[in-house]
Motif scaffolding. Sequence first.
Motif, short mmCIF file in Angstrom:
data_model
loop_
_atom_site.label_atom_id
_atom_site.label_comp_id
_atom_site.label_asym_id
_atom_site.label_seq_id
_atom_site.Cartn_x
_atom_site.Cartn_y
_atom_site.Cartn_z
N VAL A 1 0.83 -1.20 0.00
CA VAL A 1 0.00 0.00 0.00
C VAL A 1 0.87 1.26 0.00
N VAL A 2 1.89 1.27 0.85
CA VAL A 2 2.78 2.43 0.93
C VAL A 2 3.49 2.66 -0.41
N GLU A 3 3.92 1.58 -1.04
CA GLU A 3 4.62 1.72 -2.32
C GLU A 3 3.71 2.30 -3.38
N ARG A 4 2.44 1.89 -3.42
CA ARG A 4 1.51 2.44 -4.41
C ARG A 4 1.23 3.92 -4.13
N ILE A 5 1.10 4.27 -2.86
CA ILE A 5 0.89 5.68 -2.51
C ILE A 5 2.11 6.50 -2.89
N ARG A 6 3.29 6.00 -2.53
CA ARG A 6 4.53 6.72 -2.86
C ARG A 6 4.66 6.92 -4.36
N SER A 7 4.36 5.88 -5.13
CA SER A 7 4.47 5.97 -6.58
C SER A 7 3.53 7.04 -7.13
N THR A 8 2.31 7.10 -6.60
CA THR A 8 1.36 8.13 -7.06
C THR A 8 1.87 9.52 -6.72
N PHE A 9 2.36 9.71 -5.51
CA PHE A 9 2.88 11.02 -5.11
C PHE A 9 4.00 11.46 -6.06
N GLU A 10 4.89 10.54 -6.40
CA GLU A 10 6.01 10.91 -7.26
C GLU A 10 5.56 11.17 -8.69
N LEU A 11 4.48 10.51 -9.13
CA LEU A 11 3.94 10.80 -10.47
C LEU A 11 3.52 12.26 -10.59
N TYR A 12 3.11 12.85 -9.48
CA TYR A 12 2.69 14.26 -9.46
C TYR A 12 3.85 15.20 -9.11
N GLY A 13 5.06 14.66 -9.03
CA GLY A 13 6.22 15.52 -8.82
C GLY A 13 6.54 15.87 -7.38
N PHE A 14 5.96 15.17 -6.42
CA PHE A 14 6.28 15.44 -5.03
C PHE A 14 7.61 14.76 -4.67
N ALA A 15 8.49 15.50 -4.00
CA ALA A 15 9.81 14.99 -3.64
C ALA A 15 9.78 14.40 -2.23
N PRO A 16 10.59 13.36 -1.98
CA PRO A 16 10.56 12.71 -0.66
C PRO A 16 11.28 13.53 0.40
N LEU A 17 10.77 13.43 1.62
CA LEU A 17 11.37 14.11 2.76
C LEU A 17 11.10 13.29 4.02
N GLU A 18 12.05 13.30 4.92
CA GLU A 18 11.85 12.72 6.24
C GLU A 18 12.41 13.68 7.28
N THR A 19 11.61 14.02 8.25
CA THR A 19 12.05 14.92 9.31
C THR A 19 12.26 14.14 10.60
N ARG A 20 12.92 14.76 11.54
CA ARG A 20 13.19 14.10 12.82
C ARG A 20 11.88 13.79 13.55
N ALA A 21 11.97 12.86 14.51
CA ALA A 21 10.77 12.43 15.24
C ALA A 21 10.37 13.41 16.32
N VAL A 22 11.27 14.29 16.76
CA VAL A 22 10.98 15.18 17.88
C VAL A 22 11.01 16.64 17.44
N GLU A 23 10.26 17.45 18.16
CA GLU A 23 10.23 18.89 17.95
C GLU A 23 10.21 19.57 19.32
N PRO A 24 10.70 20.81 19.41
CA PRO A 24 10.57 21.56 20.66
C PRO A 24 9.11 21.69 21.07
N MET A 25 8.84 21.59 22.35
CA MET A 25 7.47 21.62 22.83
C MET A 25 6.76 22.91 22.47
N ASP A 26 7.50 24.04 22.47
CA ASP A 26 6.81 25.29 22.15
C ASP A 26 6.31 25.30 20.71
N GLN A 27 6.97 24.56 19.83
CA GLN A 27 6.50 24.46 18.45
C GLN A 27 5.29 23.54 18.35
N LEU A 28 5.33 22.43 19.08
CA LEU A 28 4.23 21.47 19.01
C LEU A 28 2.94 22.03 19.61
N LEU A 29 3.04 22.91 20.58
CA LEU A 29 1.87 23.36 21.32
C LEU A 29 1.34 24.72 20.86
#
Length: 442
Positions: A24-52
């Motif tokens: 399922v993830v591979e089919r979703i990823r493939s569709t996203f890339e067909l529309y020109g979306f580039a891959p990104l991964e961000t860190r798992a944590v953020e400062p609390m003041d940003q999250l809240l």
Amino acid sequence: MSKPTPLSGFPEWLPAQRMIEQNVVERIRSTFELYGFAPLETRAVEPMDQLLRKGETSKEVYVLRRLQEDPANQKDDALGLHFDLTVPFARFVLENSGKLQFPFRRYQIQKVWRGERPQEGRYREFLQADIDVVDRDSLPFHYDAELPLVIGDAFRSLPIPPATILVNNRKVCEGFYRGLGLEDPDEVLRTVDKLDKIGPAKVGELLATLGASAAQVDAVLRLAQISTADASFVDEVRKLGVDNDLLNEGLGELVAVVDAANEHAPGLIRAELKIARGLDYYTGTVYETQLQGYERHGSICSGGRYENLASSGNERFPGVGISIGVSRMLGLLFGQSALTVSRSVPTAVVVALPSEELRGRCDAVARSLRSRRISTEVAPSAAKFGKQIRFAERRGIPYVWFPGADGEPDTVKDIRSGEQVEADAATWAPPAEDFVPSVQGV
């Protein structure tokens, strides 16, 4: 070690379910890339003041700290696990704006964490698949209409029931509430967002506590009842007799989204004027998505436009995004046994083992097949061939390879049909549909 107790809200799929998830993830990823979306991964944590800083999220954020940390020495820059992918994406854009080309189209497929009550399809740790488009200073509105079409294509690539994207515009709601004379439209929005959970009577009571009159409560609830598959919602709103510039702007934008969807993907979108979304950073178009047959479980894909989430000083990067709740969707489908996979392992071929003395020869056959991307394993022990065939059958492996004895050629058997033919490990290949496990909807 005693048998561990499962942790609710942290799904661990069985291998067959995990293969479905990867498919399922591979089919979703493939569709996203067909529309020109580039891959990104961000860190798992953020400062609390940003999250809240946006939305009612404080009760859902998991705080990250060292086990031996003294609470008295905790600093203001405490960290929390991200509860969605939009907030960290906005932060990433601000930090890297000088390196990015705008408009910037990205997709992220990552885990997120929310401290909410686990229930069917709702987890504390889950996988999301997001797309967003951001631009500098201003973002053309046509992206609001494009994103549902991308999601529609992604869903059509999956063996799942039909999906309907419900769309609204917060300007419609806010302008309508202001036109009614309600003083706190944001709080009214948050209250109306609870409509499906607590019902109109309870929502009416909460609105009354905010100072709304009976006539205002009635108007708010009547607006929330409007649902159309085309632009006729405009006439329905006009019948309520409220006029406001922001309302008019929102209606125009909502018409553009609905008309674009009806032109390119009829039946994909429905204007649903009760949709508000609880997160405060949304400023215009908002989306929620229902899966046919699973409507009572709520949205499996949500998002919207945000004008000010990614901003610092005079810099502003408005965006629009939408997120598929992959774990949420799969959890609901797994619960109804609505998805199956053709085999429980990637293996396409088991090489039968006549005796331990021939293991080296069997390993050589397996290496030759693997060199051509055919998933292969050698039988675990030199049992009778019937037992080795049953080993393959139990896991859905379609082919068993038999090394030839005394100079005889090797053969391969399709254990589904019983057909057995001579084969050379250097040239034989299964049909294309058997190379990898296939996923089907029930």
